[in-house]
Design a protein around this motif. Structure first.
Motif, mmCIF file in Angstrom:
data_model
loop_
_atom_site.group_PDB
_atom_site.id
_atom_site.type_symbol
_atom_site.label_atom_id
_atom_site.label_comp_id
_atom_site.label_asym_id
_atom_site.label_seq_id
_atom_site.Cartn_x
_atom_site.Cartn_y
_atom_site.Cartn_z
ATOM 1 N N ARG A 44 4.994 24.924 31.791
ATOM 2 C CA ARG A 44 6.092 24.445 32.630
ATOM 3 C C ARG A 44 6.773 25.459 33.456
ATOM 4 O O ARG A 44 7.687 26.127 33.048
ATOM 5 N N ILE A 45 5.923 26.028 34.657
ATOM 6 C CA ILE A 45 6.331 27.097 35.330
ATOM 7 C C ILE A 45 7.649 27.017 35.794
ATOM 8 O O ILE A 45 8.089 28.291 36.188
ATOM 9 N N ARG A 46 8.223 26.045 36.088
ATOM 10 C CA ARG A 46 9.691 25.969 36.672
ATOM 11 C C ARG A 46 10.713 25.961 35.735
ATOM 12 O O ARG A 46 11.734 26.303 35.955
ATOM 13 N N ASP A 47 10.052 25.826 34.415
ATOM 14 C CA ASP A 47 11.353 25.761 33.431
ATOM 15 C C ASP A 47 11.534 27.314 32.927
ATOM 16 O O ASP A 47 10.937 28.413 33.627
ATOM 17 N N GLY A 48 12.596 27.848 32.296
ATOM 18 C CA GLY A 48 12.998 28.992 31.679
ATOM 19 C C GLY A 48 14.354 29.471 32.101
ATOM 20 O O GLY A 48 15.281 28.776 32.776
ATOM 21 N N SER A 49 14.736 30.635 31.716
ATOM 22 C CA SER A 49 16.021 31.346 31.992
ATOM 23 C C SER A 49 15.839 32.352 32.956
ATOM 24 O O SER A 49 14.835 33.113 32.956
ATOM 25 N N ASP A 50 17.040 32.543 33.510
ATOM 26 C CA ASP A 50 17.043 33.665 34.543
ATOM 27 C C ASP A 50 17.686 34.898 34.054
ATOM 28 O O ASP A 50 18.297 35.990 34.908
ATOM 29 N N LEU A 51 18.031 34.866 32.780
ATOM 30 C CA LEU A 51 18.776 36.003 32.068
ATOM 31 C C LEU A 51 18.263 37.364 32.325
ATOM 32 O O LEU A 51 18.978 38.352 32.466
ATOM 33 N N SER A 52 17.103 37.511 32.022
ATOM 34 C CA SER A 52 16.140 38.713 32.159
ATOM 35 C C SER A 52 16.418 39.183 33.601
ATOM 36 O O SER A 52 16.921 40.316 33.835
ATOM 37 N N ASP A 53 16.436 38.608 34.684
ATOM 38 C CA ASP A 53 16.660 38.909 36.163
ATOM 39 C C ASP A 53 17.840 39.288 36.148
ATOM 40 O O ASP A 53 18.254 40.252 37.043
ATOM 41 N N LEU A 54 18.924 38.550 35.726
ATOM 42 C CA LEU A 54 20.453 38.605 35.866
ATOM 43 C C LEU A 54 20.634 40.055 35.285
ATOM 44 O O LEU A 54 21.364 40.819 35.833
ATOM 45 N N TYR A 55 19.981 40.486 34.294
ATOM 46 C CA TYR A 55 20.427 41.649 33.379
ATOM 47 C C TYR A 55 20.043 42.812 34.473
ATOM 48 O O TYR A 55 20.935 43.839 34.551
ATOM 49 N N TRP A 56 18.724 42.745 34.913
ATOM 50 C CA TRP A 56 18.295 43.908 35.610
ATOM 51 C C TRP A 56 19.120 44.154 37.068
ATOM 52 O O TRP A 56 19.316 45.281 37.562
ATOM 53 N N ARG A 57 19.512 43.067 37.512
ATOM 54 C CA ARG A 57 20.423 43.072 38.888
ATOM 55 C C ARG A 57 21.743 43.333 38.679
ATOM 56 O O ARG A 57 22.439 44.145 39.493
ATOM 57 N N TYR A 58 22.195 43.088 37.465
ATOM 58 C CA TYR A 58 23.594 43.157 37.333
ATOM 59 C C TYR A 58 24.234 43.911 36.036
ATOM 60 O O TYR A 58 25.062 43.894 35.643
ATOM 61 N N LYS A 59 22.958 44.539 35.457
ATOM 62 C CA LYS A 59 23.314 45.593 34.417
ATOM 63 C C LYS A 59 24.426 46.578 34.681
ATOM 64 O O LYS A 59 24.633 46.927 35.564
ATOM 65 N N ASP A 60 25.676 46.507 33.646
ATOM 66 C CA ASP A 60 26.957 47.261 33.856
ATOM 67 C C ASP A 60 27.697 46.853 34.908
ATOM 68 O O ASP A 60 28.739 47.600 35.231
ATOM 69 N N SER A 61 27.340 45.847 35.184
ATOM 70 C CA SER A 61 28.419 45.168 36.338
ATOM 71 C C SER A 61 29.302 43.963 35.543
ATOM 72 O O SER A 61 28.970 43.357 34.645
ATOM 73 N N PRO A 62 30.533 43.889 36.085
ATOM 74 C CA PRO A 62 31.538 42.943 35.661
ATOM 75 C C PRO A 62 30.945 41.512 36.057
ATOM 76 O O PRO A 62 31.254 40.439 35.388
ATOM 77 N N TRP A 63 30.131 41.396 37.007
ATOM 78 C CA TRP A 63 29.517 39.844 37.162
ATOM 79 C C TRP A 63 28.544 39.494 36.092
ATOM 80 O O TRP A 63 28.212 38.227 36.162
ATOM 81 N N PHE A 64 27.996 40.208 35.438
ATOM 82 C CA PHE A 64 26.983 39.988 34.565
ATOM 83 C C PHE A 64 27.405 38.824 33.646
ATOM 84 O O PHE A 64 26.934 37.802 33.586
ATOM 85 N N LYS A 65 28.453 38.995 32.907
ATOM 86 C CA LYS A 65 28.850 37.941 31.673
ATOM 87 C C LYS A 65 29.186 36.664 32.575
ATOM 88 O O LYS A 65 28.987 35.736 31.859
ATOM 89 N N ARG A 66 29.832 36.675 33.556
ATOM 90 C CA ARG A 66 30.011 35.516 34.449
ATOM 91 C C ARG A 66 28.666 34.684 34.941
ATOM 92 O O ARG A 66 28.778 33.560 34.753
ATOM 93 N N LEU A 67 27.843 35.504 35.227
ATOM 94 C CA LEU A 67 26.561 34.813 35.654
ATOM 95 C C LEU A 67 25.926 34.466 34.438
ATOM 96 O O LEU A 67 24.965 33.637 34.292
#
Length: 379
Positions: free
Chosen positions: A256-279
């Motif tokens: 199911r190649i379109r399924d899954g979570s974006d959390l890992s991508d968000l972590y590396w993009r917004y690590k240490d950022s206030p935006w991460f918890k909202r995203l």
């Protein structure tokens, strides 16, 4: 043609601006504001500046020949500045060393952390489909649907919003949704939303389809603990399901190649950022509100099938423990009501994401080819 400058891409520039709150990391002045040229015009004086210069040569401050092109164009080598301060910093390499600039960025981003309760003027995040995330707030709700005002875009732009409206019927069904952090839930759109420009903001009116059936968490749920191999039940089983759903990166499962979570991508993009918890909260809302692409004999279902509402997400620390990120969450659970607890989510490295997606894509394409050949053989 040989590349002579290792410049940031547009996404990296946007991320640096967001992480800095559109404030100069040195003088703290705003780098964006209204322009008098038109009622909807915006003036931008912010610059995504390189800490170590993007290319060698005269005037290339803090250039490091040992860095790779990827390291020079990476967000870690950037700092958000106003036009004046960017010139000042590039005229005084002794005063503004690499270490000083990196610490300046860390301190500034720490000062920009968002409070727990955003004001109406600040707004919260609203996602419209998979390509648009904006800061906005809810204006009202009634028989005609809901109405939200978007003040500025975090992902995508106004043209993407208008394109979604005009090309709504051509969008994949699972991408026609709206998620609202302010309410903690979202859903599939019942039709194309109506969009109006109001000065520099956009107002969006829409109706949502009926939500997918919720699973009563008081009903027996069992599973096998991934760590001990023992059988678990009740909320322990649901918690493990939450962690698995968040830890399975989108595009890494060939079936199911379109399924899954974006959390890992968000972590590396917004690590240490206030935006991460909202995203991260928005990602959990998506997993609780938007039915999975897979066909289920029992009808549409979401990965977080027992979650009615995501009320809160906290990130105690961005430090990973064995590639796991600890999150504190508050959910409204079907049959239980308010529930709070901790989730330990596996975070794939960028290298693991790239390798997993490449492998999944190859397997997925092979399966599609075999299925197509089988269908042709039957004709």
């Amino acid at each position: 043609m040989t590349r002579i400058r290792d410049d940031f891409n547009q996404r990296t520039k946007n991320d640096l601006a967001l992480r800095a709150g559109y404030l100069c990391s040195y003088c703290k002045r705003s780098t964006v504001g209204p322009s008098d040229e038109r009622p909807d015009a915006v003036a931008m004086i912010g610059i995504a500046a390189h800490i170590c210069a993007a290319a060698p040569g005269p005037g290339a401050r803090r250039y490091d020949p040992n860095m790779t092109p990827e390291e020079r164009s990476h967000i870690d080598n950037g700092i958000w500045l106003c036009a004046s301060c960017s010139v000042l910093i590039d005229r005084d390499q002794e005063r503004f060393s690499v270490e000083v600039l990196r610490q300046m960025r860390r301190d500034h981003e720490a000062s920009c952390r968002l409070g727990d309760n955003g004001s109406e003027a600040e707004g919260d995040l609203v996602a419209i489909g998979s390509d648009i995330v904006a800061v906005g707030h809810i204006l009202g709700s009634g028989p005609a649907g809901m109405r939200v005002r978007l003040s500025h875009f975090v992902e995508g732009a106004s043209r993407d919003l208008l394109a979604l409206v005009h090309e709504f019927d051509r969008q994949l069904p699972e991408k026609r949704y709206i998620l609202m952090n302010e309410l903690g839930y979202g859903g599939l759109l019942d039709g194309a939303p109506n969009v109006e420009r109001m000065g520099s903001a956009y107002e969006v009116q829409f109706r949502l389809q009926q939500t997918a059936p919720r699973r009563d968490a008081t009903a027996e749920a069992v599973g096998m603990c991934a760590e001990t191999g023992r059988m678990i039940s009740g909320m322990d089983a649901y918690i493990q399901n939450f962690e698995r759903a968040l830890g399975m990166a989108r595009g890494t499962w060939f079936a199911r190649i379109r399924d899954g979570s974006d959390l890992s991508d968000l972590y590396w993009r917004y690590k240490d950022s206030p935006w991460f918890k909202r995203l991260a909260m928005m990602e959990m809302i998506r997993l609780s509100s938007i039915p999975s692409i897979k066909k289920c004999a029992h009808g549409p279902s979401t990965p977080f099938a027992c979650v009615n509402r995501v009320n809160r997400v906290e990130v105690p620390t961005f430090e990973l423990e064995g590639q796991r990120l600890n999150l504190r969450v508050e959910f409204d659970i079907e049959g239980l009501g308010p529930w709070s607890g901790e989730l330990s989510v596996f975070i794939s490295t960028p290298e693991q994401l790239a390798k997993g997606r490449a492998s999944a894509r190859i397997h997925h394409e092979n399966i599609q080819r075999i299925e197509a050949e089988s269908r042709n053989d039957l004709l």
